[in-house]
Design a protein around this motif. Structure first.
Motif, PDB file in Angstrom:
ATOM      1  N   GLY A 147      16.788  -9.884   4.953  1.00 45.20           N
ATOM      2  CA  GLY A 147      17.477 -11.008   4.323  1.00 45.20           C
ATOM      3  C   GLY A 147      17.473 -10.952   2.809  1.00 45.20           C
ATOM      4  N   GLY A 148      17.472  -9.755   2.237  1.00 47.39           N
ATOM      5  CA  GLY A 148      17.507  -9.616   0.793  1.00 47.39           C
ATOM      6  C   GLY A 148      16.158  -9.689   0.115  1.00 47.39           C
ATOM      7  N   SER A 149      15.085  -9.982   0.848  1.00 43.11           N
ATOM      8  CA  SER A 149      13.749 -10.037   0.255  1.00 43.11           C
ATOM      9  C   SER A 149      12.910  -8.873   0.761  1.00 43.11           C
ATOM     10  CB  SER A 149      13.055 -11.359   0.596  1.00 43.11           C
ATOM     11  OG  SER A 149      12.833 -11.459   1.983  1.00 43.11           O
ATOM     12  N   PHE A 150      11.995  -8.417  -0.093  1.00 43.00           N
ATOM     13  CA  PHE A 150      11.158  -7.269   0.238  1.00 43.00           C
ATOM     14  C   PHE A 150       9.705  -7.693   0.118  1.00 43.00           C
ATOM     15  CE2 PHE A 150       9.123  -3.116  -0.706  1.00 43.00           C
ATOM     16  CZ  PHE A 150       9.554  -2.433   0.423  1.00 43.00           C
ATOM     17  N   ASP A 151       8.997  -7.661   1.230  1.00 43.86           N
ATOM     18  CA  ASP A 151       7.587  -8.039   1.256  1.00 43.86           C
ATOM     19  C   ASP A 151       6.725  -6.797   1.435  1.00 43.86           C
ATOM     20  OD1 ASP A 151       8.188 -10.794   1.102  1.00 43.86           O
ATOM     21  OD2 ASP A 151       8.595 -10.818   3.260  1.00 43.86           O
ATOM     22  N   ARG A 152       5.621  -6.715   0.672  1.00 38.42           N
ATOM     23  CA  ARG A 152       4.703  -5.581   0.743  1.00 38.42           C
ATOM     24  C   ARG A 152       3.328  -6.039   1.200  1.00 38.42           C
ATOM     25  NH1 ARG A 152       7.638  -4.699  -4.036  1.00 38.42           N
ATOM     26  NH2 ARG A 152       8.667  -2.646  -4.172  1.00 38.42           N
ATOM     27  N   VAL A 153       2.716  -5.213   2.033  1.00 39.07           N
ATOM     28  CA  VAL A 153       1.365  -5.489   2.514  1.00 39.07           C
ATOM     29  C   VAL A 153       0.545  -4.219   2.372  1.00 39.07           C
ATOM     30  CG1 VAL A 153      -0.054  -6.150   4.493  1.00 39.07           C
ATOM     31  CG2 VAL A 153       2.209  -7.178   4.187  1.00 39.07           C
ATOM     32  N   ALA A 154      -0.641  -4.320   1.733  1.00 41.03           N
ATOM     33  CA  ALA A 154      -1.541  -3.176   1.624  1.00 41.03           C
ATOM     34  C   ALA A 154      -2.396  -3.105   2.891  1.00 41.03           C
ATOM     35  CB  ALA A 154      -2.431  -3.319   0.396  1.00 41.03           C
ATOM     36  N   LEU A 155      -2.446  -1.932   3.510  1.00 41.15           N
ATOM     37  CA  LEU A 155      -3.158  -1.758   4.771  1.00 41.15           C
ATOM     38  C   LEU A 155      -4.507  -1.100   4.570  1.00 41.15           C
ATOM     39  CD1 LEU A 155      -0.240  -0.337   6.951  1.00 41.15           C
ATOM     40  CD2 LEU A 155      -0.979  -2.720   6.770  1.00 41.15           C
ATOM     41  N   ARG A 156      -5.456  -1.463   5.415  1.00 39.55           N
ATOM     42  CA  ARG A 156      -6.725  -0.748   5.473  1.00 39.55           C
ATOM     43  C   ARG A 156      -6.511   0.557   6.246  1.00 39.55           C
ATOM     44  NH1 ARG A 156      -7.935  -5.385   7.997  1.00 39.55           N
ATOM     45  NH2 ARG A 156      -8.536  -4.149   9.843  1.00 39.55           N
ATOM     46  N   ASP A 157      -7.383   1.523   5.994  1.00 38.96           N
ATOM     47  CA  ASP A 157      -7.279   2.808   6.698  1.00 38.96           C
ATOM     48  C   ASP A 157      -7.311   2.624   8.211  1.00 38.96           C
ATOM     49  OD1 ASP A 157      -7.057   4.216   4.400  1.00 38.96           O
ATOM     50  OD2 ASP A 157      -9.106   4.981   4.377  1.00 38.96           O
ATOM     51  N   ASP A 158      -8.168   1.717   8.686  1.00 37.63           N
ATOM     52  CA  ASP A 158      -8.320   1.566  10.125  1.00 37.63           C
ATOM     53  C   ASP A 158      -7.143   0.838  10.780  1.00 37.63           C
ATOM     54  OD1 ASP A 158      -8.784  -0.986   9.193  1.00 37.63           O
ATOM     55  OD2 ASP A 158     -10.822  -1.148   9.974  1.00 37.63           O
ATOM     56  N   ALA A 159      -6.178   0.379   9.964  1.00 36.47           N
ATOM     57  CA  ALA A 159      -5.006  -0.309  10.509  1.00 36.47           C
ATOM     58  C   ALA A 159      -3.811   0.618  10.677  1.00 36.47           C
ATOM     59  CB  ALA A 159      -4.627  -1.482   9.615  1.00 36.47           C
ATOM     60  N   LEU A 160      -3.858   1.815  10.092  1.00 36.79           N
ATOM     61  CA  LEU A 160      -2.693   2.689  10.080  1.00 36.79           C
ATOM     62  C   LEU A 160      -2.206   3.054  11.479  1.00 36.79           C
ATOM     63  CD1 LEU A 160      -3.343   5.212   7.162  1.00 36.79           C
ATOM     64  CD2 LEU A 160      -1.579   3.439   7.294  1.00 36.79           C
ATOM     65  N   ILE A 161      -3.121   3.474  12.341  1.00 42.55           N
ATOM     66  CA  ILE A 161      -2.732   3.924  13.678  1.00 42.55           C
ATOM     67  C   ILE A 161      -2.113   2.774  14.472  1.00 42.55           C
ATOM     68  CG2 ILE A 161      -3.511   4.952  15.825  1.00 42.55           C
ATOM     69  CD1 ILE A 161      -3.539   6.833  13.394  1.00 42.55           C
ATOM     70  N   ASP A 162      -2.677   1.571  14.321  1.00 37.07           N
ATOM     71  CA  ASP A 162      -2.120   0.410  15.022  1.00 37.07           C
ATOM     72  C   ASP A 162      -0.730   0.061  14.499  1.00 37.07           C
ATOM     73  OD1 ASP A 162      -4.343   0.157  16.612  1.00 37.07           O
ATOM     74  OD2 ASP A 162      -5.306  -1.350  15.337  1.00 37.07           O
ATOM     75  N   VAL A 163      -0.529   0.136  13.187  1.00 37.64           N
ATOM     76  CA  VAL A 163       0.776  -0.175  12.602  1.00 37.64           C
ATOM     77  C   VAL A 163       1.822   0.841  13.050  1.00 37.64           C
ATOM     78  CG1 VAL A 163       2.067  -0.223  10.422  1.00 37.64           C
ATOM     79  CG2 VAL A 163      -0.082  -1.471  10.635  1.00 37.64           C
ATOM     80  N   LEU A 164       1.446   2.100  13.123  1.00 40.54           N
ATOM     81  CA  LEU A 164       2.383   3.125  13.586  1.00 40.54           C
ATOM     82  C   LEU A 164       2.865   2.821  15.009  1.00 40.54           C
ATOM     83  CD1 LEU A 164       0.663   6.347  12.222  1.00 40.54           C
ATOM     84  CD2 LEU A 164       2.850   5.397  11.465  1.00 40.54           C
ATOM     85  N   LYS A 165       1.968   2.341  15.848  1.00 30.52           N
ATOM     86  CA  LYS A 165       2.338   2.020  17.224  1.00 30.52           C
ATOM     87  C   LYS A 165       3.135   0.721  17.303  1.00 30.52           C
ATOM     88  CE  LYS A 165       0.391   1.020  21.794  1.00 30.52           C
ATOM     89  NZ  LYS A 165      -0.852   0.918  22.608  1.00 30.52           N
ATOM     90  N   GLU A 166       2.654  -0.330  16.636  1.00 35.21           N
ATOM     91  CA  GLU A 166       3.258  -1.647  16.798  1.00 35.21           C
ATOM     92  C   GLU A 166       4.593  -1.785  16.075  1.00 35.21           C
ATOM     93  OE1 GLU A 166       0.160  -4.149  15.382  1.00 35.21           O
ATOM     94  OE2 GLU A 166      -1.216  -3.598  17.020  1.00 35.21           O
ATOM     95  N   ARG A 167       4.696  -1.183  14.902  1.00 33.05           N
ATOM     96  CA  ARG A 167       5.913  -1.336  14.099  1.00 33.05           C
ATOM     97  C   ARG A 167       6.953  -0.252  14.367  1.00 33.05           C
ATOM     98  NH1 ARG A 167       7.155  -5.876  10.868  1.00 33.05           N
ATOM     99  NH2 ARG A 167       5.228  -6.828  10.150  1.00 33.05           N
ATOM    100  N   PHE A 168       6.490   0.956  14.724  1.00 28.52           N
ATOM    101  CA  PHE A 168       7.409   2.089  14.814  1.00 28.52           C
ATOM    102  C   PHE A 168       7.423   2.760  16.192  1.00 28.52           C
ATOM    103  CE2 PHE A 168       5.845   1.735  10.429  1.00 28.52           C
ATOM    104  CZ  PHE A 168       7.044   1.556   9.744  1.00 28.52           C
ATOM    105  N   GLY A 169       6.579   2.305  17.110  1.00 30.08           N
ATOM    106  CA  GLY A 169       6.559   2.891  18.434  1.00 30.08           C
ATOM    107  C   GLY A 169       5.991   4.293  18.484  1.00 30.08           C
TER     108      GLY A 169
END
Length: 271
Positions: A233-255
């Protein structure tokens, strides 16, 4: 003399169409081209995980099918566009494969390291690109100067620069060049050379950074090292991730599922 193009007979078209969730018509038309292009970019993520895992990037069609279709992984431009071009050619589209110099987030002259394609239609020539890991095409774009394609969050268009074409993106008042290309045909060996650079050279963007992206009709989600960016919607939000969150984000956000305990390493993550 036979044209040295990507082999397409070995493509499992039904499996590819199932991977991108496409159930529409299968004819070499402008409408089908646009529908396939959108379905691909909304279904298969851009990612360079194998580079960071020390695995070779194979860009022959059999290897690309095994990874992006059967293993339900993503890839970068050579993988995405090799698969997409093979599908188009099997459907009867006339396709010329091209290569570009990326300008996005660069101030110097980069190598010819990005694959895209030109499709000839009764309506005229269009460029297609399902493998750019940033702002770019979600639909094919008519090869015409100033012919912009509006999306939910920006506009992409082309301009001439001597004998070259420049694809640019504009969000609000800000404009940025994405890449520059000519209409000279390129062949599998040209992409093999470029792929060797992008996947192994110590100065390559993909050797030094984790980059994952997936578009949707509403925007785009991008992971660069530990920063998750959500454009909607024209806005860009950024979130800094912890190392232990990377694998979960790869699965949940990108499959993208990686085994528990997998460690991704590169300069951008190790800082």
């Amino acid at each position: 003399m036979p044209e040295p193009t990507l082999a397409v007979a070995s493509l499992d078209l039904d499996a590819y169409l199932a991977r991108i969730g496409y159930r529409g018509e299968l004819a070499a038309t402008r409408e089908v081209l646009g529908a396939l292009h959108a379905a691909h970019v909304y279904s298969i993520p851009f990612e360079n995980l194998d580079v960071l895992l020390g695995r070779p990037i194979r860009i022959d069609l059999a290897s690309v099918q095994a990874k992006l279709v059967r293993a339900r992984r993503g890839g970068y431009c050579f993988e995405h566009n090799t698969l997409f071009v093979a599908a188009l050619r099997q459907l009867g589209f006339k396709v010329t494969t091209l290569i570009a110099r990326v300008r996005f987030q660069r101030t110097d002259t980069g190598p010819r390291s990005h694959m895209l394609s030109l499709i000839e239609l009764p309506e005229g020539p269009f460029i297609a690109d399902v493998g750019f890991g940033g702002p770019g095409l979600t639909q094919p774009l008519r090869l015409a100067e100033g012919d912009g394609h509006a999306r939910a969050h920006d506009v992409v268009g082309l301009r001439r620069e001597g004998s070259s074409w420049v694809l640019a993106s504009r969000a609000g008042e800000a404009s940025q060049d994405l890449y520059v290309f000519t209409l000279e045909e390129n062949f599998p060996i040209d992409y093999e050379v470029a792929n060797h650079y992008t996947s192994t050279h110590p100065d390559s963007l993909f050797v030094n950074n984790l980059i994952v992206a997936l578009a949707s009709p509403e925007g785009r989600v991008t992971l660069r090292n530990r920063e998750l960016g959500v454009l909607r919607g024209g806005s860009f939000d950024r979130v800094a991730l912890r190392d232990d969150a990377l694998i979960d984000v790869l699965k949940e956000r990108f499959g993208l599922e990686l085994p528990a305990g997998t460690r991704l390493s590169c300069a951008g993550l190790d800082r």
